[in-house]
Design a protein around this motif. Structure first.
Motif, short mmCIF file in Angstrom:
data_model
loop_
_atom_site.label_atom_id
_atom_site.label_comp_id
_atom_site.label_asym_id
_atom_site.label_seq_id
_atom_site.Cartn_x
_atom_site.Cartn_y
_atom_site.Cartn_z
N HIS A 148 36.90 47.07 -3.97
CA HIS A 148 37.94 46.09 -4.30
C HIS A 148 39.23 46.79 -4.71
O HIS A 148 40.33 46.37 -4.33
CB HIS A 148 37.44 45.19 -5.43
CG HIS A 148 38.42 44.14 -5.86
ND1 HIS A 148 38.97 43.22 -4.99
CD2 HIS A 148 38.99 43.88 -7.07
CE1 HIS A 148 39.81 42.43 -5.64
NE2 HIS A 148 39.84 42.82 -6.90
N ALA A 149 39.10 47.89 -5.46
CA ALA A 149 40.28 48.61 -5.92
C ALA A 149 41.03 49.28 -4.77
O ALA A 149 42.24 49.12 -4.62
CB ALA A 149 39.89 49.65 -6.96
N LEU A 150 40.30 50.04 -3.96
CA LEU A 150 40.96 50.86 -2.95
C LEU A 150 41.30 50.09 -1.69
O LEU A 150 42.28 50.41 -0.99
CB LEU A 150 40.10 52.08 -2.61
CG LEU A 150 39.77 53.01 -3.78
CD1 LEU A 150 39.05 54.25 -3.28
CD2 LEU A 150 41.01 53.39 -4.57
N ASN A 151 40.50 49.08 -1.36
CA ASN A 151 40.76 48.30 -0.15
C ASN A 151 41.66 47.09 -0.43
O ASN A 151 42.73 46.95 0.16
CB ASN A 151 39.44 47.84 0.46
CG ASN A 151 39.65 47.06 1.76
OD1 ASN A 151 39.99 47.64 2.79
ND2 ASN A 151 39.47 45.76 1.72
N ASP A 152 41.24 46.22 -1.35
CA ASP A 152 41.97 44.97 -1.57
C ASP A 152 43.27 45.19 -2.34
O ASP A 152 44.30 44.60 -2.03
CB ASP A 152 41.10 43.98 -2.33
CG ASP A 152 39.80 43.67 -1.61
OD1 ASP A 152 39.78 43.79 -0.37
OD2 ASP A 152 38.81 43.32 -2.27
N LYS A 153 43.21 46.00 -3.37
CA LYS A 153 44.37 46.19 -4.24
C LYS A 153 45.23 47.37 -3.80
O LYS A 153 46.42 47.24 -3.54
CB LYS A 153 43.90 46.39 -5.69
CG LYS A 153 43.29 45.15 -6.32
CD LYS A 153 44.36 44.13 -6.64
CE LYS A 153 43.83 43.00 -7.50
NZ LYS A 153 44.90 42.07 -7.93
N GLY A 154 44.64 48.56 -3.75
CA GLY A 154 45.41 49.76 -3.45
C GLY A 154 45.76 49.91 -1.98
O GLY A 154 46.74 50.58 -1.64
N GLN A 155 44.95 49.30 -1.11
CA GLN A 155 45.17 49.38 0.34
C GLN A 155 45.42 50.83 0.78
O GLN A 155 46.44 51.16 1.38
CB GLN A 155 46.33 48.47 0.75
CG GLN A 155 46.04 47.01 0.45
CD GLN A 155 47.17 46.08 0.85
OE1 GLN A 155 48.25 46.51 1.24
NE2 GLN A 155 46.94 44.78 0.76
N VAL A 156 44.45 51.68 0.46
CA VAL A 156 44.54 53.10 0.77
C VAL A 156 44.65 53.31 2.28
O VAL A 156 43.93 52.69 3.06
CB VAL A 156 43.30 53.84 0.24
CG1 VAL A 156 43.30 55.29 0.69
CG2 VAL A 156 43.26 53.76 -1.28
#
Length: 343
Positions: A148-156
């Protein structure tokens, strides 16, 4: 709790007894208030699944709950443990996706430190062959948070640089592994040399101790002077403020939690000058408020689990009678990766 009684769904059962052992938090005094007791198994609701717990992951929220310090504050007595892996014993009348004997992993708000636990279909998934019971019990919460952090929010994006604070902990290690899987350059921070070595073994491109002299300069040097694109922070406290200084122009700062016990006060003028974004995230709550997001993420997590991505490193194992010790080593920052309880 009421005793489970035989009923019309007997054909769904494998081995099941009316009583079971559990590690019970008897007062909000921390891990010392946990003791092993016999409990009576409650009846299932139509959407419930009873599993035989083979392993349970110890998470920081479990520790906080034993002191009444988490946002969800159960009253004693209660059974901690929000992450489990095991075998389905019995399913409710409305359940079609699982059956007795299925190997599963997932989460529940409470009840994991026990021989039996009740979960729902939304909280579990099949345990993939790529993971053991212990790994499955330490996978779901950290992996969900990292995704959720890296994909949805951070969009790495591939080629970006990710800085992970508290990187040797459960949610930190998952972020290191997922960041590498997503094509990022990963820098991890940890508190001692053993943890730094574990981060490099887990795939981090660079790893530093929190007390490294000129830490900000060292991190910027590792990025070629550009600064990091994303900070993933489950720690908070002074280290969070230090990490903002490593961000490059237009970076993203992800607030995951406050394991240090201290909530940082971010300098708004600094965010303005460097044009970075500060984002908070709650993976479970986001899925509850946006069911479509929850469905997409669940599908992605099933795929990641089947591929063995974010395989947990487990440094401590405890029998059920020592469940309090599993939380104590978390509190003392002794864990590298995860600790599990094995009923």
């Amino acid at each position: 709790m009421r005793r489970w009684r035989h009923g019309p769904r007997d054909h769904h059962r494998t081995h099941l007894t009316g009583t079971y052992r559990a590690a019970v938090c008897t007062a909000l005094d921390g891990p010392t208030a946990i003791e092993c007791r016999m409990l009576e198994a409650p009846p299932l609701g139509p959407n419930d699944i009873r599993i035989a717990v083979r392993a349970a992951g110890a998470n920081f929220p479990d520790l906080l709950m034993t002191r009444g310090g988490y946002q969800f504050r159960p009253d004693p007595p209660f059974v901690p443990g929000m992450e489990v892996a095991g075998d389905v014993l019995e399913v409710g009348s409305a359940i079609t996706a699982f059956k007795a004997g299925d190997r599963v992993m997932g989460q529940c708000r409470l009840g994991g430190f026990a021989e039996q636990a009740i979960v729902t279909t939304e909280g579990i998934m099949p345990l993939p062959p790529a993971l053991t019971y212990e790994e499955g019990a330490a996978w779901f919460v950290a992996a969900t948070t990292a995704w959720h952090a890296l994909n949805d929010k951070g969009q790495v994006k591939p080629g970006e640089t990710l800085l992970v604070l508290g990187a040797s902990g459960g949610v930190g290690m998952a972020a290191v592994q997922l960041g590498k899987h997503m094509g990022a350059k990963v820098i991890g921070l940890a508190s001692n040399d053993d943890k730094v070595a574990a981060l490099l073994k887990a795939g981090a491109d660079h790893a530093f101790r929190n007390d490294t002299p000129d830490l900000v300069d060292a991190i910027k040097a590792a990025t070629g002077g550009k600064g990091v694109d994303i900070v993933y922070d489950p720690v908070g406290g002074p280290l969070a403020i230090t990490a903002t200084r490593t961000l490059g122009w237009g970076g993203r700062f992800l607030i995951v939690g406050f394991a240090s016990g201290e909530i940082p006060k971010f300098p708004a003028n600094h965010a303005l000058i460097k044009s970075y974004t500060i984002m908070g995230l709650r993976a479970g709550e986001s899925a509850r408020r946006d069911p479509e997001l929850g469905r997409r993420n669940r599908a992605a997590l099933v795929d990641l689990a089947n591929k063995g991505v974010m395989r947990p490193m487990i440094s401590h194992r405890f029998p059920l009678e020592q469940a309090g010790d599993a939380l104590r080593v978390l509190e003392n920052r002794e864990v590298i990766g995860r600790a599990v309880v094995t009923p």
